[in-house]
Design an enzyme around this catalytic site. Structure first.
Site, short mmCIF file in Angstrom:
data_model
loop_
_atom_site.label_atom_id
_atom_site.label_comp_id
_atom_site.label_asym_id
_atom_site.label_seq_id
_atom_site.Cartn_x
_atom_site.Cartn_y
_atom_site.Cartn_z
N LYS A 1 0.82 -1.23 0.00
CA LYS A 1 0.00 0.00 0.00
C LYS A 1 0.84 1.27 0.00
CE LYS A 1 -2.18 -0.57 3.92
NZ LYS A 1 -2.08 -1.91 4.47
N ARG B 1 -10.78 1.78 8.34
CA ARG B 1 -10.54 0.44 8.84
C ARG B 1 -11.83 -0.32 9.09
NH1 ARG B 1 -6.53 -0.14 13.78
NH2 ARG B 1 -4.64 0.79 12.97
N ARG C 1 10.35 -10.66 7.12
CA ARG C 1 10.86 -9.34 7.53
C ARG C 1 11.81 -9.47 8.71
NH1 ARG C 1 5.63 -5.47 7.64
NH2 ARG C 1 5.25 -6.62 9.57
N ARG D 1 10.42 -8.64 14.19
CA ARG D 1 9.64 -7.77 15.04
C ARG D 1 8.84 -8.65 16.00
NH1 ARG D 1 8.81 -2.67 12.56
NH2 ARG D 1 9.86 -2.71 10.56
N ARG E 1 -4.03 -11.02 13.11
CA ARG E 1 -4.18 -9.76 12.36
C ARG E 1 -4.93 -9.97 11.06
NH1 ARG E 1 1.22 -8.68 13.92
NH2 ARG E 1 2.06 -8.89 11.82
#
Ligand code: ZN
Length: 212
Positions: free
Chosen positions: A8, A83, A117, A150, A161
């Site tokens: 995004k 959202r 990541r 993370r 999520r």
């Protein structure tokens, strides 16, 4: 709109630079508040430090404040908002929307991207074991610090999520679809191809990477 890892921010930036739009990213705006020690920033910090997600209401007040600045000439492109359905309704009432770009990425691919990541534990530089591998395994190219995941990039946290994202986002997309605003783009190809698909769908001139 798009799930985490769908690109995004990257796609918004490419459109904003080229079309003279103001780019509004919810994530960047939240980070700005934290860095500048605003009252909202302190609230956000407390939530993040407690390992929780920033709630929809707080996000909404941050976005409203940001939009009230009204610093664009031609328009803005926003990512990370709305959202949920209520925010989408507020958005429809308050702004003229030209289009909603839906970056479609299967959950399996989100999992692959997000779990790859890494973050330098010393200098904070971002790595991605798919797209941006360090020269030496698990070591930062810049400072030699150890690369870590993370704290919230675990399988379980990501599954939560994703579930949360679909539960809230599907009604928003349905609402926008009824207004015929939604352009769905396959977010799996490389970022230049995705940008071209977006422009084709929106009848915009093609993206010319060399000129940027
Ligand atoms: Zn480093």
């Amino acid at each position: 709109m798009g799930v985490q890892g769908s690109g995004k921010g990257t796609q918004s930036a490419l459109l904003a630079n080229d079309l003279d739009l103001v780019q509004i990213s919810v994530g960047d705006t939240l980070r700005w508040h934290i860095q500048h020690h605003t009252k909202l920033g302190a609230q956000v910090r407390r939530i993040v430090d407690a390992g929780e997600l920033v709630g929809d209401e707080l996000v909404e007040s941050v976005v409203r404040q940001r939009l009230d600045i009204h610093d664009w000439n031609f328009g803005f492109i926003i990512d990370g908002f709305p959202r949920n359905r209520r925010q989408a309704e507020f958005f429809l009432e308050s702004y003229d929307i030209d289009g909603v770009i839906h970056l479609d990425l299967p959950d399996e691919e989100v999992r692959r991207r997000v779990l790859a990541r890494r973050l330098c534990s010393r200098c904070g530089l971002d790595y991605n074991l798919i797209a941006h591998r360090p020269e030496v395994e698990d070591r930062c190219d810049v400072c030699g610090g150890e690369l870590v995941r993370r704290a919230d990039d675990t399988e379980q946290a990501l599954a939560n999520r994703l579930r949360d994202y679909h539960r809230k986002t599907n009604p928003v997309l349905d609402l926008f679809r009824r207004k015929e605003f939604v352009f769905t783009v396959d977010a799996r190809p490389d970022r230049t191809s995705v940008q071209q698909f977006i422009r084709k769908q929106l009848d915009l001139p093609p993206y010319q990477p060399d000129q940027l």
